[in-house]
Design a protein around this motif. Structure first.
Motif, PDB file in Angstrom:
ATOM      1  N   ARG A  87      36.510  42.231  35.056  1.00 39.17           N
ATOM      2  CA  ARG A  87      35.674  41.730  33.704  1.00 39.17           C
ATOM      3  C   ARG A  87      36.730  40.132  33.758  1.00 39.17           C
ATOM      4  O   ARG A  87      35.252  39.480  33.280  1.00 39.17           O
ATOM      5  CB  ARG A  87      36.120  42.447  33.475  1.00 39.17           C
ATOM      6  N   GLU A  88      37.388  40.019  32.784  1.00 43.06           N
ATOM      7  CA  GLU A  88      37.929  38.405  32.485  1.00 43.06           C
ATOM      8  C   GLU A  88      37.319  37.016  33.531  1.00 43.06           C
ATOM      9  O   GLU A  88      36.871  36.542  33.319  1.00 43.06           O
ATOM     10  CB  GLU A  88      39.245  38.699  32.559  1.00 43.06           C
ATOM     11  N   ALA A  91      33.732  37.099  33.470  1.00 43.20           N
ATOM     12  CA  ALA A  91      32.714  36.777  32.801  1.00 43.20           C
ATOM     13  C   ALA A  91      33.731  34.978  32.301  1.00 43.20           C
ATOM     14  O   ALA A  91      32.844  34.103  32.205  1.00 43.20           O
ATOM     15  CB  ALA A  91      33.622  37.203  31.659  1.00 43.20           C
ATOM     16  N   ALA A  93      32.142  46.483  33.940  1.00 43.86           N
ATOM     17  CA  ALA A  93      32.540  45.489  33.060  1.00 43.86           C
ATOM     18  C   ALA A  93      30.322  44.156  32.834  1.00 43.86           C
ATOM     19  O   ALA A  93      30.422  44.492  34.188  1.00 43.86           O
ATOM     20  CB  ALA A  93      32.761  44.004  33.580  1.00 43.86           C
ATOM     21  N   GLU A  94      30.028  44.594  31.740  1.00 44.56           N
ATOM     22  CA  GLU A  94      28.641  43.951  31.758  1.00 44.56           C
ATOM     23  C   GLU A  94      28.660  42.633  31.114  1.00 44.56           C
ATOM     24  O   GLU A  94      29.628  42.204  29.927  1.00 44.56           O
ATOM     25  CB  GLU A  94      27.948  45.179  31.008  1.00 44.56           C
ATOM     26  N   ILE A  95      28.104  41.782  31.409  1.00 45.71           N
ATOM     27  CA  ILE A  95      27.625  40.200  31.432  1.00 45.71           C
ATOM     28  C   ILE A  95      26.489  39.851  31.072  1.00 45.71           C
ATOM     29  O   ILE A  95      26.029  40.144  32.328  1.00 45.71           O
ATOM     30  CB  ILE A  95      28.897  39.733  32.419  1.00 45.71           C
ATOM     31  N   SER A  96      26.405  39.954  30.224  1.00 44.93           N
ATOM     32  CA  SER A  96      24.629  39.133  29.998  1.00 44.93           C
ATOM     33  C   SER A  96      24.557  37.426  29.336  1.00 44.93           C
ATOM     34  O   SER A  96      25.224  36.850  29.080  1.00 44.93           O
ATOM     35  CB  SER A  96      24.083  39.345  28.490  1.00 44.93           C
ATOM     36  N   SER A 154      27.387  36.285  27.200  1.00 46.94           N
ATOM     37  CA  SER A 154      28.528  36.812  26.980  1.00 46.94           C
ATOM     38  C   SER A 154      28.568  38.673  27.674  1.00 46.94           C
ATOM     39  O   SER A 154      28.337  39.327  28.046  1.00 46.94           O
ATOM     40  CB  SER A 154      27.250  37.525  25.100  1.00 46.94           C
ATOM     41  N   ASP A 155      30.093  38.116  27.505  1.00 45.75           N
ATOM     42  CA  ASP A 155      30.762  39.551  27.839  1.00 45.75           C
ATOM     43  C   ASP A 155      30.728  41.054  26.532  1.00 45.75           C
ATOM     44  O   ASP A 155      31.316  41.283  25.851  1.00 45.75           O
ATOM     45  CB  ASP A 155      32.414  39.439  28.031  1.00 45.75           C
ATOM     46  N   GLU A 156      29.761  41.784  27.279  1.00 39.27           N
ATOM     47  CA  GLU A 156      29.471  43.052  26.525  1.00 39.27           C
ATOM     48  C   GLU A 156      30.031  44.351  26.861  1.00 39.27           C
ATOM     49  O   GLU A 156      29.799  44.840  26.334  1.00 39.27           O
ATOM     50  CB  GLU A 156      27.644  43.076  26.655  1.00 39.27           C
ATOM     51  N   SER A 157      31.316  44.214  27.446  1.00 41.79           N
ATOM     52  CA  SER A 157      31.750  45.134  28.221  1.00 41.79           C
ATOM     53  C   SER A 157      31.622  46.332  27.381  1.00 41.79           C
ATOM     54  O   SER A 157      31.688  47.297  27.349  1.00 41.79           O
ATOM     55  CB  SER A 157      32.917  44.460  29.433  1.00 41.79           C
TER      56      SER A 157
END
Length: 388
Positions: free
Chosen positions: A125-126, A129, A61-64, A144-147
């Motif tokens: 992930r969830e 975020a 997961a990637e979150i910005s 922002s969740d950018e996954s």
């Protein structure tokens, strides 16, 4: 385990077709169909230790966080002092619950003065975020969740740098000789640092990070570009680069003494119990969720994480019980969290939570391996450390 048939809940990597063409065996991981192995766990493990392995980590997961308040928001949200890292630097950190337990462990990249990228475990992930969004409220930042918009390819092993230097299409933004600039930037890149690069003109974040105990790189890029980069790295590396699945990734990180969420880390475990007290910055001025619990620390009798080694070929596995003796009246003093027959060392290794009085290296314990008490010795982590 299956490589055919999906349910509506299953997710597939943008590299799925590449893996299937290579004959990978698949497993479900946090709702994703991911390659568990291509050939053999042992061959893939040894490839990373001796040459280089190529991993698909697109399930992560990637979150910005973007905005002038992003650093302060992360100082409040996480246990570490993220405002102290420079642009281009990365930091390992923890997302704690109010009781001090670990919701997830993370790697945070500072990609700009007001920009951060938080990389979380796929299974969390969830929740990560949601927690970051909630904890950033009141700060001048946009979370922002950018996954779904980011793929992740990892090249790990002693030959990783050489392969990157030889791979065509890699460059940096801006004027000049892209290949020469890229070669210089990646060669000079320090551990836990990153820089913005390009592959065939498209953005790629190149980071010198990983989860194997070896030198290596993680490359973040658009999903549609991932298959082309994967094939370029594999073709360039030739026999030096072996595609690797999640099974070898697990034994590699175990040898390196790196914790895995759901095994060594969880909501019922405080950082100090898992040897991660140093990750919690009690010196920072900002208050953060879980701070009071971290300051109190675990109870005096709370179990602590240790390394164990044993003789023979019978490896302790997660869930196996640890005792202070091999007699019928021996006390249960702990539990294995991860274990395997180490491909590199040739003997069983494991991590376990044990009573604090048994945590001193050299302490003898016994592990119940399917009804037989196997002698083991407490050792300092990691089991394996690469030559610098």
């Amino acid at each position: 385990m299956s490589d055919s048939g999906t349910t509506p809940e299953e997710r597939r990597s943008p590299l799925d077709a590449v893996h299937r063409a290579a004959g990978a065996a698949f497993t479900d991981f946090a709702g994703w169909q991911m390659p568990v192995r291509y050939s053999s766990d042992l061959a893939e493990h040894r490839a990373v230790r001796e040459h280089a392995g190529l991993f698909d980590l697109s399930h992560m997961a990637e979150i910005s966080l973007i905005g002038p308040g992003s650093a302060d928001a992360l100082d409040h949200a996480l246990a570490g002092k993220l405002s102290a890292i420079a642009v281009g630097q990365a930091k390992y950190s923890l997302l704690l619950a109010e009781n001090g337990g670990i919701i997830d462990d993370l790697v945070v990249y500072r990609t700009g003065e007001d920009r951060f990228l938080v990389v979380a475990n796929a299974s969390n992930r969830e929740v990560v975020a949601a927690e970051l969004i909630a904890r950033a409220e009141g700060f001048e930042t946009f979370v922002s969740d950018e996954s779904d918009d980011i793929a992740l390819v990892a090249l790990q092993g002693p030959d990783a740098l050489a392969v990157l230097l030889e791979t065509p299409g890699l460059g940096v933004e801006g004027p000049g000789n892209d290949q020469e600039d890229f070669d210089r930037a990646v060669t000079e890149l320090k551990y836990y640092r990153s820089f913005p690069a390009t592959f065939e003109g498209e953005p790629v974040l190149v980071a010198r990070t990983g989860y194997t105990g070896e030198d290596g790189f993680e490359l973040y890029l658009a999903p549609e570009l991932a298959p082309k980069l994967w094939e370029a790295l594999a073709e360039t590396g030739g026999p030096r680069v072996v595609p690797c699945g999640l099974a070898s990734r697990d034994t590699l990180r175990l040898e390196a003494g790196m914790p895995l969420y759901g095994h060594e880390l969880g909501r019922g475990i405080l950082p100090a119990q898992a040897g991660l007290g140093r990750v919690v910055s009690l010196a920072k001025e900002a208050d953060f969720i879980g701070r009071a619990a971290a300051e109190r620390g675990p109870a005096d009798d709370a179990p602590v994480l240790v390394g164990l080694t044993a003789e023979g070929r019978r490896a302790p596995r997660a869930g196996y019980e640890v005792f202070d003796g091999d007699s019928a009246d021996a006390r249960r003093v702990g539990e294995i969290t991860s274990g395997a027959l180490s491909p590199t060392l040739g003997h069983p290794v494991a991590m376990a939570f044990v009573a604090p009085g048994l945590a001193e290296p050299g302490t003898a314990v016994f592990v119940d391996v399917r009804g037989t008490r196997i002698p083991a010795t407490v050792v300092a982590l990691p089991f394996y450390r690469r030559a610098s």
